[in-house]
Write an enzyme that holds these catalytic residues in place. Sequence first.
Site, PDB file in Angstrom:
ATOM      1  N   GLY A   1     -56.745 -19.379 -10.043  1.00 38.35           N
ATOM      2  CA  GLY A   1     -57.282 -20.202 -10.404  1.00 38.35           C
ATOM      3  C   GLY A   1     -57.346 -21.995  -9.954  1.00 38.35           C
ATOM      4  O   GLY A   1     -58.605 -22.879  -9.799  1.00 38.35           O
TER       5      GLY A   1
ATOM      6  N   HIS B   1     -52.287 -10.795  -8.722  1.00 41.15           N
ATOM      7  CA  HIS B   1     -53.488 -11.608  -7.272  1.00 41.15           C
ATOM      8  C   HIS B   1     -54.105 -10.352  -6.422  1.00 41.15           C
ATOM      9  O   HIS B   1     -55.106 -10.481  -5.888  1.00 41.15           O
ATOM     10  CB  HIS B   1     -53.640 -13.105  -6.812  1.00 41.15           C
ATOM     11  CG  HIS B   1     -53.498 -13.400  -8.020  1.00 41.15           C
ATOM     12  ND1 HIS B   1     -54.348 -14.033  -8.917  1.00 41.15           N
ATOM     13  CD2 HIS B   1     -51.741 -15.182  -7.724  1.00 41.15           C
ATOM     14  CE1 HIS B   1     -53.777 -15.642  -9.504  1.00 41.15           C
ATOM     15  NE2 HIS B   1     -52.473 -15.977  -8.928  1.00 41.15           N
TER      16      HIS B   1
END
Length: 289
Positions: free
Chosen positions: A215, A197
Amino acid sequence: MPLDVGKAISAPPVRTDVRWDEHDVRLYHLALGAGVPETDPRELRYVYEGHEQGLHVLPTFGVVAGGTGGVGFQVFDLPGVDIDLANVLHGGQEITVHRPLPAAARATAVTRAAAVHDKGKAAVIVQESTLLGEDGEPLMTQRNQIFVHGEGGFGGERGPSERLPAPDRAPDLVIEIPTLRQQALLYRLTGDWNPLHADPATARRAGHDRPILHGLCTFGMSVKAVADRLLGGDAGAIAGCRTRFAGVFFPGETLRLRIWDTDDGYRLTATAADRADAPVLTDARITAR
């Protein structure tokens, strides 16, 4: 070392001390994009401790409570779960809210492997984690589905499909939520330090041209949108929520939510509006008290 299903299922639960305060709650909500517009009382209830109604706490905060990036992921500390995290995919999330989360608390997360399903090429570990309040009573229970590629084929049950298709009609509400290009960097501060990320090289090795958003961040944004638009901003009214993570979402894109009001709660899907409605969240439902 391969996944040892017998050891994982029979292992005693992992107990983890968890502590959070209003600072952690405000940071989490800011990482979801709360506080826009910055003078809106409906937004300030998520980010300002002096709000007249007190600081609201979304139930999805429980998945990062304590700064662990997800109180349920202690399942990787269980015997028999010695697996390569590069082969792991978070497939789904379900939360049952027993009572509203306080803005500050000392708690205990009790985590176990509830089941391991055999999907052929992959195993699915169903991990269950219950967050107990200071009084020892449950605050929330979460069940995560963790796909482990290359660990299937051990002769176990496939498990239920647990699909919740969207209704075959036009949605009752469509919401578009813009995101920041640095949103994944903000969300990492809640405790999920996966370089996927943040690091472009790691993202490229995973097949993405740039880092992706968590998510659980898109899920939290979706739950907040339902609370704000359909539950009068009452985060404590949420009794449960669930989703399946169907695809990647890149920071800076616009998240498009389609929501249906049904007899069993609010069904929703989330797509990437900038990429021809590429699926992001499916099989999602939010229920209210």
